[in-house]
Design a protein around this motif. Structure first.
Motif, PDB file in Angstrom:
ATOM      1  N   ASP A 153     -20.423  -7.205 -18.736  1.00  0.00           N
ATOM      2  CA  ASP A 153     -21.189  -7.546 -19.936  1.00  0.00           C
ATOM      3  C   ASP A 153     -22.314  -6.566 -20.196  1.00  0.00           C
ATOM      4  N   LEU A 172     -13.851  -2.256 -23.711  1.00  0.00           N
ATOM      5  CA  LEU A 172     -14.723  -3.272 -24.294  1.00  0.00           C
ATOM      6  C   LEU A 172     -15.703  -3.838 -23.275  1.00  0.00           C
ATOM      7  N   LYS A 174     -17.334  -7.229 -22.037  1.00  0.00           N
ATOM      8  CA  LYS A 174     -16.844  -8.605 -22.064  1.00  0.00           C
ATOM      9  C   LYS A 174     -17.898  -9.515 -21.445  1.00  0.00           C
ATOM     10  N   SER A 188     -16.621 -10.298 -26.889  1.00  0.00           N
ATOM     11  CA  SER A 188     -16.393  -8.909 -26.500  1.00  0.00           C
ATOM     12  C   SER A 188     -17.070  -7.990 -27.503  1.00  0.00           C
TER      13      SER A 188
END
Length: 839
Positions: A153, A172, A174, A188
């Motif tokens: 993240d 990405l 997440k 995301s």
């Protein structure tokens, strides 16, 4: 020493040296023979990051993760076994037989793997000083896998987010599922290069926020990117349809990164060593209009409007009933067909379509880019694509953007942004073509009217002065209270830009208040009385209720505060600040006109045994959050940096829905961009709310307002005034009482019984904790207001332990007598006081 002993000693030292060298060279490395077992860890060469096992807050699960090694809070920036946690401390991170980096449980089962198909027998993983974990071969040093390629993240400096427009493959961010669960959540974030590259946040496959197109320098949907605090981002075209997002930091000594939260917000966080916590420098979405497609297709969102959504000119709601009920997602439809549509349908040709200019817009999604050389070329490109092109925008230095189909996710910005041109039928446009004769005729007429207006207003000004003198004399005859020293007032008013506010006539206000009848009086403050008025004619719409704040002759502060308030609040616009509608400056009368707040002030609810029952905990927390947002705007987000200096319950007004609005800016001070604190010989404020450094030394800063907010927060939770403890409970103040209960572990006794429900206890106790942090003795120990917001919303999980608050000890009789002798008596009401303190 004999030769044999000397040789043995040398051999021993060489073995010890080799052992230490080998150990020192591998403290940041994992190999098949040198692994880490919970709770062991490895540290990067520069002691910036650790790799080991941790448990999230409120969880006993164990995860292999990377976190900062030199800050007091364990903050994971990358987690390996996110979806396969360990339920005990048997975890091992090592290199498997096939050369992959793996996490194993006590039964040697693989919970996570780097999944490299070309692993090497001699693979090793090294933790770098930028937080990247790199798996490679020991001989050639080639990288087989990196943690930066599979982010969690957190977006780190030197990390790259990539996306390929041909293959659709993306790297990405997440989110976690929650603050206690690092498993992959539904949120995301990454770039989408399918048209013009821009950064998105998605919930599943549904976008919830976007930056707007990247123009080569900034994201044009974030006007703030012209300032330094968002600089450093870059999107590079790597060829073959691949685009890479990177970011650099101007000051690499700061500990900082970007977080994608489980609530769907993306923001930059900085580690504050002084506060011992993380604080947000910025985050998005920041208001309702940032939410993707809030107003549907052909709808525009403006957070300063009410309602926030409106259809573009030439369009109307697709479903009027739903639109009026606040459901805007269905959007709007065109009222009249375009000329090209009528031609295609066999109707009358009519006049050509035109374009309506919308200024300062977040341009819609799904744009196409053309590298046209001018705005005129861009317009022609759109017209030449027949009806399918319905809007265009030209951005200098970037080129032309065109839109086909629906226009989605439009927002109006208060500052400079892109201009959008939407295609409308000629009948929907205001800018009709006017021939030369009409232009000349209009010019002559307008000129004549202008001259007439100038003559009229010159005569009116002379006549108004004559009438003001008559009003002044008549008021003296009927005993009407007026101010003296007219010359002083007029000299000071020369410094006030009154033209920025509508002017109300004195006669209108006298009539509306029935000559300021006490029956219309709402209250009395240090400035003077406040009256409720219903305007029947004049500057505002008929029948609108307003509040009139009148400068009192007996006020010990009024004149300076009046002009200060006019200058300050007329330049401020925020939903949690009271709105000034105008003023009256006529003769010797000075009045401010505000929006009327039907629920009066917070103290009228909070300290009334009956009305406080209307304030449940949800309403109280909403009020606290609103006050925080208002203070954040004053301290950081407004074009002027403002210190309020008189924040208290009676200065928090409540509208019909109990939304809070900070009022009374007569004591406020404007700070310069690089000014952190100031001193004054004129101490103003209210006892019980003033910080110690301000009350005793005249020093004030943002932290002075934070202290006042802390008192207000504890009052909101307890339903008791800070000054209600005088003569009771060993002369403790509310701060001392809260501190005493905190040390006894009996916080529940502080909470107003009307809101003390077990389901709210965790949130209420957290607010008490934050309140105590805000009222610390020393300003450096108090959090800034943006940190307070993060604390209240649990974005900062671990709060520092508060120290003893200011003014919490019982004063002895001797201290009290000394205070009364040296200064004015301490006020036990809510009246604002002014002290002249010798320094």
């Amino acid at each position: 020493m004999d030769h044999g002993r000397f040789t043995s000693t040398i051999a021993f030292l060489l073995i010890l040296y080799c052992f230490c060298w080998e150990f020192g060279a591998s403290v940041d490395t994992i190999t098949s023979s040198q692994y880490i077992k919970d709770p062991e860890d490895i540290v990067s060469a520069g002691n910036k990051f650790k790799l080991g096992f941790f448990s999230p807050v409120n969880s006993t699960n164990r995860y292999a993760a990377i976190w900062y090694s030199n800050i007091s809070i364990t903050t994971p920036v990358w987690v390996a076994n996110r979806n396969m946690p360990l339920n005990d401390s048997s975890g091992i991170m090592t290199i498997s037989e096939d050369g992959n980096l793996v996490v194993l449980n006590g039964q040697k089962e693989i919970l996570w793997s780097s999944n490299v198909s070309t692993g090497m027998n001699d693979s090793r993983a090294q933790l770098m000083d930028d937080g990247n974990l790199v798996l490679g071969g020991s001989e050639n040093g080639n990288s087989l896998w990196q943690s930066f390629q599979e982010p969690s993240d957190t977006y780190m400096p030197k990390m790259r987010l990539t996306a390929n427009s041909r293959t659709g493959k993306k790297t990405l961010l997440k989110s976690w599922t929650s603050v206690s669960d690092p498993s992959i959540g539904s949120i995301s974030g990454g770039i989408d290069p399918s048209r013009i590259p821009q950064f998105y946040i998605w919930n599943g496959s549904r976008p919830i926020w976007r930056t707007g197109p990247w123009n080569g320098q900034v994201f044009i949907g974030i006007p703030e990117m012209v300032s330094v605090y968002l600089d450093g981002f870059n999107i590079a075209d790597e060829g073959n349809g691949t685009f890479t997002l990177s970011v650099g930091f101007a000051n690499e000594s700061l500990i900082s990164n970007y977080i994608l939260s489980s609530e769907g917000k993306f923001g930059k966080v900085l580690w504050d060593d002084t506060e011992g916590s993380w604080r947000y420098e910025w985050k998005f979405p920041k208001d309702e209009c940032d939410v993707y497609g809030k107003c549907g297709s052909f709808g525009s969102c403006n957070p300063k409007d009410s309602p926030i959504c409106s259809c573009l000119k030439g369009f109307e709601p697709k479903n009027a009933d739903e639109w009026n009920n606040g459901n805007w997602t269905n959007g709007c439809v065109r009222r009249r067909e375009l000329q090209c549509e009528r031609t295609q349908n066999g109707g009358q040709v009519g006049k050509e379509d035109g374009f309506l200019k919308l200024e300062r817009m977040k341009v819609p999604d799904f744009s196409e880019w053309l590298s046209s050389t001018s705005e005129h070329t861009c317009k022609n490109e759109c017209l030449n694509i027949n009806c399918s092109c319905i809007a265009y925008s030209y951005y200098p230095g970037f080129g032309c953007m065109l839109w086909r189909g629906n226009l989605t996710d439009l927002k109006k910005f208060p500052i400079k942004a892109a201009d959008l041109y939407i295609r409308l039928a000629d009948s929907e446009l205001d800018n009709k073509k006017i021939n030369l004769k009409v232009i000349i005729s209009l010019t002559v007429v307008v000129g004549a009217i202008a001259i007439a207006i100038c003559v009229f207003y010159s005569w009116r000004r002379i006549d108004r002065k004559r009438k003001s003198k008559k009003v002044f004399l008549s008021k003296r005859k009927v005993g009407y209270p007026i101010l003296s020293d007219e010359n002083m007032i007029q000299d000071n008013l020369n410094h006030v830009k009154l033209q920025e506010l509508p002017l109300f006539s004195l006669q209108t206000l006298i009539a509306a208040t029935d000559n300021f009848n006490t029956a219309n009086k709402l209250g009395q403050g240090g400035f003077g009385p406040v009256y409720k008025v219903e305007i029947l004619q004049g500057n505002l719409s008929d029948g609108q209720e307003i509040a009139v704040k009148r400068l009192s002759r007996s006020s010990g502060q009024g004149l300076e505060e009046f002009m200060n308030e006019v200058v300050v609040i007329s330049k401020l616009q925020h939903r949690n600040l009271v709105r000034i509608l105008g003023c009256c400056v006529e003769g010797e009368e000075k009045m401010l006109i505000y929006e009327y707040m039907p629920n009066k002030s917070l103290d009228a609810f909070l300290f009334d045994s009956l009305r406080k029952q209307l304030l449940d905990w949800k309403n109280r927390f909403k009020i606290v959050e609103g006050i925080c947002r208002g203070l954040l705007y004053l301290h950081r987000d407004s074009r002027l940096r403002i210190i309020h200096r008189d924040l208290k319950a009676s200065n928090i007004l409540l509208d019909q829905e109990l939304n809070p609005k900070i009022s009374d800016f007569g004591m406020a001070r404007i700070f310069g961009n690089h000014e952190d604190q100031a001193n004054t010989r004129r101490v103003v404020g209210t006892y019980g709310y003033m910080s110690p450094e301000y009350a005793m030394e005249g020093r004030f800063s943002e932290k002075s307002d934070v202290f006042s907010f802390g008192v207000l927060l504890l009052e909101t939770i307890s339903g008791r005034k800070n000054t209600s403890f005088y003569g009771n409970e060993e002369d403790l103040s509310l701060l001392g009482y809260a501190w005493k209960l905190w040390n006894e572990g009996n916080i529940a006794a502080l909470v107003d019984p009307g809101i003390s429900y077990p389901s709210f206890h965790e949130e209420i106790f957290r607010c008490v904790h934050v309140g105590l942090l805000c009222v610390q003795e020393f300003a450096k120990d108090r959090p800034a207001i943006f940190t307070v917001i993060s604390m209240l919303n649990s974005e900062i999980a671990d709060l520092p332990t508060p120290k003893q608050p200011a003014f919490s000890e019982r004063r002895s009789e001797l201290d009290t007598k000394s205070l009364q002798h040296d200064q004015r008596p301490e006020s036990i009401n809510n009246v604002t006081v002014t002290l002249l303190s010798g320094r």
